[in-house]
Motif scaffolding. Sequence first.
Motif, PDB file in Angstrom:
ATOM      1  N   ASN A   8     -28.496  -8.105 -25.512  1.00 28.21           N
ATOM      2  CA  ASN A   8     -27.192  -7.702 -26.049  1.00 28.21           C
ATOM      3  C   ASN A   8     -27.098  -6.236 -26.456  1.00 28.21           C
ATOM      4  O   ASN A   8     -25.994  -5.687 -26.472  1.00 28.21           O
ATOM      5  N   ALA A   9     -28.215  -5.602 -26.779  1.00 30.64           N
ATOM      6  CA  ALA A   9     -28.172  -4.181 -27.105  1.00 30.64           C
ATOM      7  C   ALA A   9     -28.162  -3.320 -25.844  1.00 30.64           C
ATOM      8  O   ALA A   9     -27.483  -2.286 -25.790  1.00 30.64           O
ATOM      9  N   VAL A  10     -28.890  -3.752 -24.830  1.00 31.04           N
ATOM     10  CA  VAL A  10     -28.992  -2.964 -23.589  1.00 31.04           C
ATOM     11  C   VAL A  10     -27.631  -2.744 -22.919  1.00 31.04           C
ATOM     12  O   VAL A  10     -27.328  -1.624 -22.484  1.00 31.04           O
TER      13      VAL A  10
ATOM     14  N   ALA B   7     -25.822   0.096 -24.761  1.00 24.29           N
ATOM     15  CA  ALA B   7     -26.430   1.395 -24.504  1.00 24.29           C
ATOM     16  C   ALA B   7     -26.124   1.866 -23.082  1.00 24.29           C
ATOM     17  O   ALA B   7     -25.794   3.039 -22.855  1.00 24.29           O
ATOM     18  N   ALA B   8     -26.230   0.946 -22.113  1.00 23.17           N
ATOM     19  CA  ALA B   8     -25.955   1.307 -20.722  1.00 23.17           C
ATOM     20  C   ALA B   8     -24.500   1.736 -20.537  1.00 23.17           C
ATOM     21  O   ALA B   8     -24.207   2.702 -19.815  1.00 23.17           O
ATOM     22  N   ALA B   9     -23.582   1.033 -21.203  1.00 18.79           N
ATOM     23  CA  ALA B   9     -22.155   1.383 -21.085  1.00 18.79           C
ATOM     24  C   ALA B   9     -21.893   2.790 -21.618  1.00 18.79           C
ATOM     25  O   ALA B   9     -21.147   3.570 -21.006  1.00 18.79           O
TER      26      ALA B   9
ATOM     27  N   ALA C  33     -24.645   8.168 -28.998  1.00 20.04           N
ATOM     28  CA  ALA C  33     -23.596   7.163 -28.856  1.00 20.04           C
ATOM     29  C   ALA C  33     -24.151   5.891 -28.230  1.00 20.04           C
ATOM     30  O   ALA C  33     -23.687   4.784 -28.540  1.00 20.04           O
ATOM     31  N   ALA C  34     -25.150   6.022 -27.353  1.00 22.29           N
ATOM     32  CA  ALA C  34     -25.762   4.846 -26.729  1.00 22.29           C
ATOM     33  C   ALA C  34     -26.451   3.965 -27.777  1.00 22.29           C
ATOM     34  O   ALA C  34     -26.350   2.734 -27.743  1.00 22.29           O
TER      35      ALA C  34
ATOM     36  N   GLY D 261     -25.907  -1.129 -31.011  1.00 27.78           N
ATOM     37  CA  GLY D 261     -25.795  -1.931 -32.226  1.00 27.78           C
ATOM     38  C   GLY D 261     -24.485  -2.684 -32.298  1.00 27.78           C
ATOM     39  O   GLY D 261     -24.439  -3.837 -32.753  1.00 27.78           O
ATOM     40  N   VAL D 262     -23.404  -2.060 -31.854  1.00 26.69           N
ATOM     41  CA  VAL D 262     -22.089  -2.705 -31.865  1.00 26.69           C
ATOM     42  C   VAL D 262     -22.105  -3.974 -31.030  1.00 26.69           C
ATOM     43  O   VAL D 262     -21.564  -5.011 -31.425  1.00 26.69           O
TER      44      VAL D 262
END
Length: 406
Positions: free
Chosen positions: A99-101, A104-106, A116-117, A122-123
């Motif tokens: 769920n974190a990856v 970060a990728a987006a 920002a990644a 975390g969001v």
Amino acid sequence: MHSAVLLIEFGSIILGLGLLGRFAGRYRLSPIPLYLLAGLAFGEGGLLPLGASEEFIATGAEIGVILLLLMLGLEYTASDLVSNLKAHYPSGLVDCALNAVPGAAAALLLGWGPVAAVVLAGVTWISSSGVIAKVLGDLGRVGNRETPVILSVLVLEDLAMAVYLPIVTALVAGAGLLAGSVTLAVALAAAGAVLFVALRYGRVISRFVSSDDPEKLLLVVLGLTILVAGVAQQLQVSAAVGAFLVGIALSGEVAEGAHTLLSPLRDLFAAVFFVFFGLHTDPASIPPVLLPALALALVTAATKIATGYWAARRAGISVKGRWRAGGALVARGEFSIVIAGLAVSAGIEPSLGPLATAYVLILVVLGPLTARYTEPLATWWSHRRDGDDPANASGTPQAAGTSARD
């Protein structure tokens, strides 16, 4: 005149939030998206921008974050956290990876950079404990066998915030590698010290704080929490982490009494926090990020379902319970906004706040639906794939909410 306008504006906001909360409660919805929409309506570019009360609301929003984390800490004892960490850390690692990856990728695909990644990771990682707990209660699943698995995943996420928030705080503040490492070391040392003291001397601390007079108990707990949060923020550890650790240190009757007394205050200031976040998001900035937010929401809804399914299977839960566990974890909410708020306040990426707002709005609405319908839909699909009559499948939405605890 300034004081009069402040009182009129703030009173109108509180009254409006109360009416929105009643509307959400009548239809068994989470009020979070309504609070965010209210903030959008009163912020820059909204229908009726505020002027006099914005600074006062900013202070209330800080208190809201502190109370959210304090109440979260009061839910757990130090021994609960340690036992959950030992028993379920593989589920926590899978949860983080799945769920974190995507977040970060987006952020990297959108060209927002590494800081920002980390924030967007975390969001998309942290589920909403408040929304999920309410949904489980509404669906009558508190006694289900998969519910401890769901709670364990949430506990591990909450515990991870004690490490994650100081990292984000240092990154958005532009701290270098050395300063960031010192901040993280201080946070880890503080968390470890609080867990050790809570395990060894929790009863002593609770007796010191305890009082038969609700007024004195409220003042001592609230004052201690805000004091520790302020010291933590001064050390660049994060006020939220300081409040969380205070909640962990309190246990027994003190924790129960403080929880009862502080719940209304938490709800009030948390609502103010969501409004404050909305105030700093221009409604015109949301349409350009709506499609990325929707795509990210769909991807991370699927990864959360996979997380819950895997964790429940590892715990020996039946197939239906695995699907229910996965569907229940989808909702994002208060802590996703807390994380995004750090980046918005620091001005890291202008589009991050609007995307986080749209993302949370989508998943806070979608989450209760996936909790209710993931298991019956999976059962229906399984019967159809196997050539059985789907009409004979025991997977109706009603059964998903009140079914046996298999």
